[in-house]
Design an enzyme around this catalytic site. Structure first.
Site, PDB file in Angstrom:
ATOM      1  N   GLU A   1       0.846  -1.216   0.000  1.00  0.00           N
ATOM      2  CA  GLU A   1       0.000   0.000   0.000  1.00  0.00           C
ATOM      3  C   GLU A   1       0.869   1.248   0.000  1.00  0.00           C
ATOM      4  O   GLU A   1       0.576   2.230  -0.682  1.00  0.00           O
ATOM      5  CB  GLU A   1      -0.941   0.035   1.202  1.00  0.00           C
TER       6      GLU A   1
ATOM      7  N   TRP B   1       1.718   2.219  -3.268  1.00  0.00           N
ATOM      8  CA  TRP B   1       0.710   2.961  -4.053  1.00  0.00           C
ATOM      9  C   TRP B   1       0.968   4.458  -3.929  1.00  0.00           C
ATOM     10  O   TRP B   1       0.756   5.230  -4.863  1.00  0.00           O
ATOM     11  CB  TRP B   1      -0.719   2.644  -3.581  1.00  0.00           C
TER      12      TRP B   1
ATOM     13  N   TRP C   1     -20.517  14.201 -18.195  1.00  0.00           N
ATOM     14  CA  TRP C   1     -20.750  14.407 -16.758  1.00  0.00           C
ATOM     15  C   TRP C   1     -22.006  15.233 -16.553  1.00  0.00           C
ATOM     16  O   TRP C   1     -22.301  16.129 -17.341  1.00  0.00           O
ATOM     17  CB  TRP C   1     -19.557  15.126 -16.120  1.00  0.00           C
TER      18      TRP C   1
ATOM     19  N   ASN D   1      -9.830   4.198   3.654  1.00  0.00           N
ATOM     20  CA  ASN D   1      -9.601   4.000   2.220  1.00  0.00           C
ATOM     21  C   ASN D   1     -10.753   3.270   1.521  1.00  0.00           C
ATOM     22  O   ASN D   1     -11.165   3.649   0.429  1.00  0.00           O
ATOM     23  CB  ASN D   1      -8.290   3.241   1.994  1.00  0.00           C
TER      24      ASN D   1
ATOM     25  N   TRP E   1     -15.258  13.631 -11.729  1.00  0.00           N
ATOM     26  CA  TRP E   1     -14.352  13.280 -10.624  1.00  0.00           C
ATOM     27  C   TRP E   1     -13.599  14.496 -10.089  1.00  0.00           C
ATOM     28  O   TRP E   1     -13.217  14.527  -8.919  1.00  0.00           O
ATOM     29  CB  TRP E   1     -13.371  12.180 -11.061  1.00  0.00           C
TER      30      TRP E   1
ATOM     31  N   TRP F   1      -8.559   9.405  -7.570  1.00  0.00           N
ATOM     32  CA  TRP F   1      -9.816   9.804  -8.226  1.00  0.00           C
ATOM     33  C   TRP F   1      -9.844   9.290  -9.656  1.00  0.00           C
ATOM     34  O   TRP F   1     -10.859   8.794 -10.151  1.00  0.00           O
ATOM     35  CB  TRP F   1     -10.021  11.331  -8.165  1.00  0.00           C
TER      36      TRP F   1
HETATM   37  C1  LIG Z   1     -10.759   8.895  -4.016  1.00  0.00           C
HETATM   38  C2  LIG Z   1      -9.517   8.729  -3.151  1.00  0.00           C
HETATM   39  C3  LIG Z   1      -8.757   9.844  -2.800  1.00  0.00           C
HETATM   40  C4  LIG Z   1      -7.600   9.702  -2.028  1.00  0.00           C
HETATM   41  N1  LIG Z   1      -6.884  10.825  -1.688  1.00  0.00           N
HETATM   42  C5  LIG Z   1      -5.736  10.695  -0.958  1.00  0.00           C
HETATM   43  C6  LIG Z   1      -4.973  11.841  -0.603  1.00  0.00           C
HETATM   44  O1  LIG Z   1      -5.290  12.991  -0.962  1.00  0.00           O
HETATM   45  N2  LIG Z   1      -3.856  11.646   0.159  1.00  0.00           N
HETATM   46  C7  LIG Z   1      -3.454  10.396   0.547  1.00  0.00           C
HETATM   47  O2  LIG Z   1      -2.426  10.290   1.241  1.00  0.00           O
HETATM   48  N3  LIG Z   1      -4.150   9.306   0.206  1.00  0.00           N
HETATM   49  C8  LIG Z   1      -5.280   9.410  -0.535  1.00  0.00           C
HETATM   50  N4  LIG Z   1      -5.999   8.284  -0.859  1.00  0.00           N
HETATM   51  C9  LIG Z   1      -5.415   6.961  -0.568  1.00  0.00           C
HETATM   52  C10 LIG Z   1      -5.814   6.286   0.744  1.00  0.00           C
HETATM   53  O3  LIG Z   1      -7.195   6.307   0.933  1.00  0.00           O
HETATM   54  C11 LIG Z   1      -5.122   6.889   1.974  1.00  0.00           C
HETATM   55  O4  LIG Z   1      -3.735   7.061   1.735  1.00  0.00           O
HETATM   56  C12 LIG Z   1      -5.318   5.969   3.185  1.00  0.00           C
HETATM   57  O5  LIG Z   1      -6.686   5.816   3.467  1.00  0.00           O
HETATM   58  C13 LIG Z   1      -4.602   6.537   4.374  1.00  0.00           C
HETATM   59  O6  LIG Z   1      -4.878   5.809   5.525  1.00  0.00           O
HETATM   60  P1  LIG Z   1      -3.749   4.992   6.293  1.00  0.00           P
HETATM   61  O7  LIG Z   1      -2.564   5.859   6.544  1.00  0.00           O
HETATM   62  O8  LIG Z   1      -4.396   4.360   7.468  1.00  0.00           O
HETATM   63  O9  LIG Z   1      -3.376   3.917   5.187  1.00  0.00           O
HETATM   64  P2  LIG Z   1      -2.665   2.497   5.281  1.00  0.00           P
HETATM   65  O10 LIG Z   1      -3.580   1.516   4.672  1.00  0.00           O
HETATM   66  O11 LIG Z   1      -2.157   2.223   6.654  1.00  0.00           O
HETATM   67  O12 LIG Z   1      -1.455   2.671   4.256  1.00  0.00           O
HETATM   68  C14 LIG Z   1      -0.180   3.212   4.624  1.00  0.00           C
HETATM   69  C15 LIG Z   1       0.169   4.367   3.729  1.00  0.00           C
HETATM   70  O13 LIG Z   1       0.229   3.951   2.366  1.00  0.00           O
HETATM   71  C16 LIG Z   1      -0.203   4.998   1.523  1.00  0.00           C
HETATM   72  N5  LIG Z   1      -1.375   4.549   0.756  1.00  0.00           N
HETATM   73  C17 LIG Z   1      -2.248   3.561   1.093  1.00  0.00           C
HETATM   74  N6  LIG Z   1      -3.166   3.408   0.119  1.00  0.00           N
HETATM   75  C18 LIG Z   1      -2.877   4.314  -0.835  1.00  0.00           C
HETATM   76  C19 LIG Z   1      -3.455   4.654  -2.089  1.00  0.00           C
HETATM   77  N7  LIG Z   1      -4.522   4.010  -2.578  1.00  0.00           N
HETATM   78  N8  LIG Z   1      -2.893   5.644  -2.799  1.00  0.00           N
HETATM   79  C20 LIG Z   1      -1.810   6.303  -2.357  1.00  0.00           C
HETATM   80  N9  LIG Z   1      -1.221   6.025  -1.182  1.00  0.00           N
HETATM   81  C21 LIG Z   1      -1.741   5.052  -0.436  1.00  0.00           C
HETATM   82  C22 LIG Z   1      -0.576   6.167   2.408  1.00  0.00           C
HETATM   83  O14 LIG Z   1       0.523   7.044   2.483  1.00  0.00           O
HETATM   84  C23 LIG Z   1      -0.832   5.491   3.739  1.00  0.00           C
HETATM   85  O15 LIG Z   1      -0.619   6.346   4.847  1.00  0.00           O
HETATM   86  C24 LIG Z   1      -7.182   8.411  -1.619  1.00  0.00           C
HETATM   87  C25 LIG Z   1      -7.959   7.302  -1.964  1.00  0.00           C
HETATM   88  C26 LIG Z   1      -9.103   7.451  -2.723  1.00  0.00           C
HETATM   89  C27 LIG Z   1      -9.910   6.228  -3.095  1.00  0.00           C
END
Ligand SMILES: Cc1cc2nc3c(=O)[nH]c(=O)nc-3n(C[C@H](O)[C@H](O)[C@H](O)COP(=O)(O)OP(=O)(O)OC[C@H]3O[C@@H](n4cnc5c(N)ncnc54)[C@H](O)[C@@H]3O)c2cc1C
Length: 471
Positions: free
Chosen positions: A269, A272, A300, A335, A353, A376
């Site tokens: 993750e 990502w 849209w 997420n 979006w 997005w």
């Molecule tokens: C529509 C949408 C918009 C989002 N906008 C953002 C945003 O503006 N900023 C942001 O940091 N994340 C964004 N995310 C990704 C993700 O939802 C969050 O990073 C995550 O929920 C953070 O929670 P956590 O630290 O507990 O994640 P964990 O699951 O503990 O993951 C650890 C770290 O991995 C990274 N990560 C995990 N999943 C993703 C992902 N899909 N994309 C990118 N990085 C990821 C983050 O830095 C996160 O802190 C978005 C997801 C969606 C679906």
């Protein structure tokens, strides 16, 4: 007098694992730590910091100010356009080197180019080090030397490498004589009327110590808890590190090293995040234009009432409303729920979006140009390696699967708190007796769904299929 070196902090507001700080110290000269708030028109461009970002920044800079002061080198704060501000600091202090982190945002890179140009032939050098990403975007490339368009080979390429070795925070930093500094209070980053930040204060501790504490708490969970429960918004199974990572209060290298080999799903993750950053690096238009140009032709809908209902968590679809209210209260959303609310906006409501991206930008404490845009576009189907257009999340089934007892919905949608679990994700299916027993009057105490889910799904599928066929 020995000329000082400038250490220009950007989204790397920490002292440990900070390559630019390490390099500045290695110069063996007095160090002048600086932060520039560049929120002038054109500073952040169309993507100037949102309200939740400003709240976080205030507290993060407070923490950084304190830890730098404790090490003997006060942080100089200046507000203004980055290039003239740095040039002026060079002039005021006689510094001949600027150490800073390389940032992926197009605005930041334009600033870097303009600064390099302004300093050419002056004898002052800028040294940019990797403080915000795991790898340089030039380093992770296909055999043909091109950027990866697909996540899995990208992640596999990263996984053949290792996180950078630890760099401890220095005990003392040799201070330069500091020029004038502004104060954080002058910058007015905190909300006043109304003060909407109570839920954020209760949820977060911005700053390096808060970031470390989150990591420690996460690493205390059983290693497989993440793999099994990370999709459950009702359980505290994810790291909640995203705002800390966005502001660079903790390095992604630190997090990866901490996760070790036992948390492979988590490291994937984290990659990502890296994939988003590299996408933005290679495609600076990512926040503003679909990566697949055909999506420019998507019809849209202009639906201000639908957008407002979504923003306020009043769509009548409980998991969507819970997510949007979690966002409003805490500045963060789980997420899985982000994917559900984004799919609902883009597919069921067929709203562009970019309108969802904009709302997230203003309200998320982890608002990140790369991650927000990439995700997005992933949900909309227009991005690299995106979700297929025919994947329309069914919010009722998603709710039942990932919030099986309805605990998450009950937490954020209190008007449904007493509803029987059988109906918590679809109150419109509840018999009148069950609604009455829970004190719910649909249409009054909680809305009817603003869209028929089956009809919305069909409409989206037809539009996306037409787009795909190029009709
Ligand atoms: C529509 C949408 C918009 C989002 N906008 C953002 C945003 O503006 N900023 C942001 O940091 N994340 C964004 N995310 C990704 C993700 O939802 C969050 O990073 C995550 O929920 C953070 O929670 P956590 O630290 O507990 O994640 P964990 O699951 O503990 O993951 C650890 C770290 O991995 C990274 N990560 C995990 N999943 C993703 C992902 N899909 N994309 C990118 N990085 C990821 C983050 O830095 C996160 O802190 C978005 C997801 C969606 C679906």
């Amino acid at each position: 007098m020995t000329p000082p070196v400038i250490l220009w902090f950007r989204n790397d507001l920490r002292l440990a694992d900070h390559a630019a700080l390490q390099a500045a110290m290695a110069a063996g000269r007095p160090v002048l730590p600086v932060y520039v708030l560049d929120d002038q028109p054109n500073g952040g461009g169309a993507w100037a910091p949102g309200a939740a970002t400003k709240w976080w920044l205030h507290h993060s800079l407070t923490a950084l100010t304190d830890s730098l002061a404790a090490r003997g080198a006060p942080l100089v704060l200046r507000r203004g356009a980055s290039v003239p501000t740095i040039l002026s600091l060079i002039q005021e202090t006689g510094a001949d080197t600027v150490f800073t982190g390389a940032m992926p945002e197009p605005e930041a890179r334009a600033i870097d180019r303009a600064l390099a140009e302004a300093l050419s032939n002056t004898g002052v050098t800028v040294r940019r080090l990797r403080t915000a990403m795991l790898f340089s975007p030039r380093e992770i490339a296909t055999g043909a030397g091109r950027p990866y368009a697909v996540y899995t080979p990208f992640a596999n390429a990263c996984l053949t490498r290792s996180p950078a070795p630890a760099i401890p925070a220095p005990d003392r930093i040799p201070a330069a004589s500091a020029p004038r500094s502004e104060t954080l209070a002058d910058w007015g980053l905190l909300p006043t009327k109304p003060d909407w930040a109570a839920g954020m204060r209760a949820t977060w501790t911005p700053g390096e110590a808060g970031a470390q504490a989150r990591l420690t708490r996460f690493l205390a969970l059983p290693p497989n808890a993440y793999a099994t429960a990370r999709d459950r918004p009702d359980l505290p199974a994810t790291a909640m590190l995203s705002p800390h990572l966005h502001f660079g209060e903790i390095a992604a290298d630190t997090v990866w090293r901490g996760a070790g080999d036992g948390r492979a799903a988590f490291v994937r993750e984290l990659l990502w995040r890296e994939f988003s950053i590299h996408q933005l690096w290679h495609n600076p238009a990512l926040p503003d234009a679909p990566a697949k140009p055909a999506f420019e032709n998507m019809p849209w809908r202009d639906d201000p009432a639908g957008l407002t209902a979504w923003q306020r968590g009043l769509t009548g679809v409980p998991i969507v409303d819970a997510g949007m209210r979690e966002l409003w209260q805490t500045g963060w959303m789980h997420n899985r729920v982000r994917m559900v609310v984004a799919s609902f906006l883009v597919k069921h409501l067929m709203i562009d979006w970019r309108q969802g991206e904009r709302w997230f930008w203003d309200t998320l404490v982890d608002a990140d140009l790369a991650a927000n845009a990439a995700n997005w576009q992933w949900v909309a189907g227009s991005g690299a390696d995106a979700a297929p257009y025919f994947r329309v999340f069914n919010p009722v089934l998603q709710g039942r699967k990932f919030d099986p007892d309805g605990a998450y919905v009950r937490r954020y949608v209190p008007e449904l708190r007493r509803l029987d679990t059988r109906y918590i994700h679809a109150p419109w299916e509840a018999p009148p007796m069950a609604l009455a027993a829970a004190g719910i009057a649909l249409g009054r105490s909680y809305p009817h769904p603003i869209i028929d889910l089956a009809r919305g799904r069909e409409r989206a599928l037809a539009a996306f299929a037409a787009l795909r066929a190029g009709v």
